[in-house]
Design an enzyme around this catalytic site. Structure first.
Site, PDB file in Angstrom:
ATOM      1  N   GLY A  18     -67.222  11.884   8.450  1.00  0.00           N
ATOM      2  CA  GLY A  18     -67.592  10.506   8.740  1.00  0.00           C
ATOM      3  C   GLY A  18     -68.409  10.349   9.998  1.00  0.00           C
ATOM      4  O   GLY A  18     -69.457   9.683   9.994  1.00  0.00           O
ATOM      5  N   HIS A  36     -76.208  30.353  36.038  1.00  0.00           N
ATOM      6  CA  HIS A  36     -76.572  29.026  36.547  1.00  0.00           C
ATOM      7  C   HIS A  36     -78.080  28.849  36.395  1.00  0.00           C
ATOM      8  O   HIS A  36     -78.848  29.753  36.722  1.00  0.00           O
ATOM      9  CB  HIS A  36     -76.189  28.906  38.021  1.00  0.00           C
ATOM     10  CG  HIS A  36     -76.653  27.636  38.661  1.00  0.00           C
ATOM     11  ND1 HIS A  36     -76.020  26.436  38.471  1.00  0.00           N
ATOM     12  CD2 HIS A  36     -77.721  27.393  39.477  1.00  0.00           C
ATOM     13  CE1 HIS A  36     -76.661  25.492  39.148  1.00  0.00           C
ATOM     14  NE2 HIS A  36     -77.700  26.047  39.775  1.00  0.00           N
TER      15      HIS A  36
END
Length: 462
Positions: free
Chosen positions: A184, A439
């Site tokens: 849904g 990073h």
């Protein structure tokens, strides 16, 4: 019924979806003589009517959103609308390429592939195309189909299932989606990106109700921001045609109208009329019952995938099929820890998790023995660059292992791989905190969350 008694396969598989073809490929790899019977196309629901096509629609929706929002990144672009025929061409191209590859795999492993509608005719045989296919062992893998509610008829016109939604020749101006689970909310997300006005109706108190409540609330907040409407906590009562659409009435009398109603209340097993009960296979509400090694109560019959009452996920089917093949080949097998299976809902934003919820952990270990930590993606550089919001929530047994990882945010499905290693290897927060994460990446957020849980937060407050 023709019976070629000279050919007795080691394994006869009824159903060529995720569980069935995984068992076929692994069994053949291990030297088993395998017959795979499929009435439609190898790949089953996942490849043709589930995982792959829905994610293609969602990616097309993501591209549409990026075009609309490009100016905030300093890129001038114009969004002219959705070419639904073009979307389907792209989606079908993805499916066709994967389907061709899978057919090649089945052929290369020397699996005997039989196209036709099979029926279990004895504990060691399946009838198909007027032929009786004999095996020392039979694996049932007939999958699932979209289900509905009592009195609600899916007609394929204005009241549709996910199968119909995947081939819809237009973008509906408005849609009601009955069911706020994975199917849904994924269609709600895609259709909203395509420009539909969407309302999700969920009888339980939250969207994606099997997820941790924090994840549900974060998704609800994001959907509100996107303009996706939803009604929670009140059950469906009836649906009826209007002059130009559908009207849905809830148990409390509230009414909603839209062009189409998508019924997304889950999937039910395909087992009726296939001879299972006649051969003594134990069943419950249409599901075939199995033990932790996927064995039924009939010694020569196993079952996997959506046909059994485990998680209805393609990768669960893969794992269960592989387990059966390895068991039959004489390898040592280990039962699947279903809590350790990664779960991803590919809406925008994505919801990903592995392990147990905070509520479940408190139920098992006691409220005073459970620690939960939330790491906001606002502190993650790559998430800032992508302009996505959300959180990573860790659930830990006090002074022990992390037993739940719950993530909300764009691309979080790509982070669940490390999360499942953390859960399945029973990692301590301090052990994960020692690992160096690149990073700037979103993966770094998982590392930062564990740094914080280990008592040494970096880019987050104490």
């Amino acid at each position: 019924m023709a019976n070629d008694a000279s050919t007795v396969f080691d394994l006869v598989i009824l159903g060529g979806g995720s569980g069935g073809y995984a068992a076929a490929l692994r069994g053949a790899q291990l030297g088993l003589d395998v017959a795979l019977i499929e009435k439609d196309k190898v790949g089953g629901t996942c490849l043709h009517r589930g995982c792959i096509p829905t994610k293609a629609l969602l990616h097309a929706g993501e591209i549409a959103d990026q075009a609309r929002e490009s100016e905030q990144f300093g890129v001038k672009a114009s969004f002219e609308g959705i070419d639904i025929a073009g979307v389907h061409k792209y989606k079908d191209g993805v499916i066709a390429g994967l389907y061709k590859g899978l057919q090649g795999l089945v052929a290369s492993r020397k699996v005997t592939y039989i196209e036709g509608e099979g029926r279990l005719s004895s504990p060691t045989s399946v009838d198909v195309n007027g032929r009786r296919v004999q095996g020392r062992h039979v694996l049932l893998a007939t999958g699932s189909v979209p289900k509905s509610l009592p009195g609600l008829e899916i007609d394929g016109n204005r009241i549709i299932s996910s199968d119909h939604a995947l081939v819809l020749d237009r973008v509906p101006k408005s849609a009601i989606i009955l069911g706020g689970g994975v199917i849904g909310v994924e269609f709600a997300s895609a259709w909203k990106s395509f420009g539909s006005e969407v309302t999700v109706i969920e009888g339980l108190k939250h969207l994606v109700p099997v997820e941790d409540e924090n994840s549900s609330k974060l998704l609800e907040r994001a959907f509100r921001k996107r303009g996706i409407k939803f009604s929670l906590g009140t059950f469906f009562q009836k649906a009826e045609y209007t002059a130009d659409g559908v009207k849905v009435t809830l148990a409390d009398g509230k009414e909603f109208e839209a062009e189409v109603l998508l019924v997304a209340v889950g999937r039910g097993p395909v087992s009726a009329g296939l001879g299972y009960e006649e051969q003594g296979v134990a069943m419950d509400r249409g599901y075939v019952l199995v033990d932790e090694y996927m064995r039924t109560n009939v010694p020569t019959i196993s079952a996997v995938g959506d046909l059994v009452p485990t998680l209805q996920l393609a990768h669960v089917g893969f794992a269960e099929g592989i387990l059966v093949a390895e068991r039959l080949a004489g390898l040592k097998t280990v039962p699947i820890d279903y809590d350790g299976v990664p779960r991803v809902t590919y809406c925008h934003p994505e919801v990903a998790s592995v392990g147990i919820t905070e509520a479940k952990a408190k139920e098992i270990y006691g409220a005073d023995k459970v620690v939960a930590l939330k790491y906001n993606l606002a502190g993650n550089g790559k998430s800032k660059i992508l302009n996505t919001a959300g959180e990573i929530k860790l659930v830990q047994v006090k002074d022990g292992a992390v037993v739940g990882v719950h993530m909300v945010g764009d691309r979080m499905g790509e982070q669940v791989g490390e999360a499942q290693l953390i859960y399945n290897w029973e990692a301590l927060p301090a052990e994960v905190a020692q690992l160096v994460h690149a990073h700037p990446t979103q993966n770094e957020a998982l590392g930062e969350a564990h740094l914080a849980l280990a008592g040494k937060p970096l880019h987050s407050h104490d």
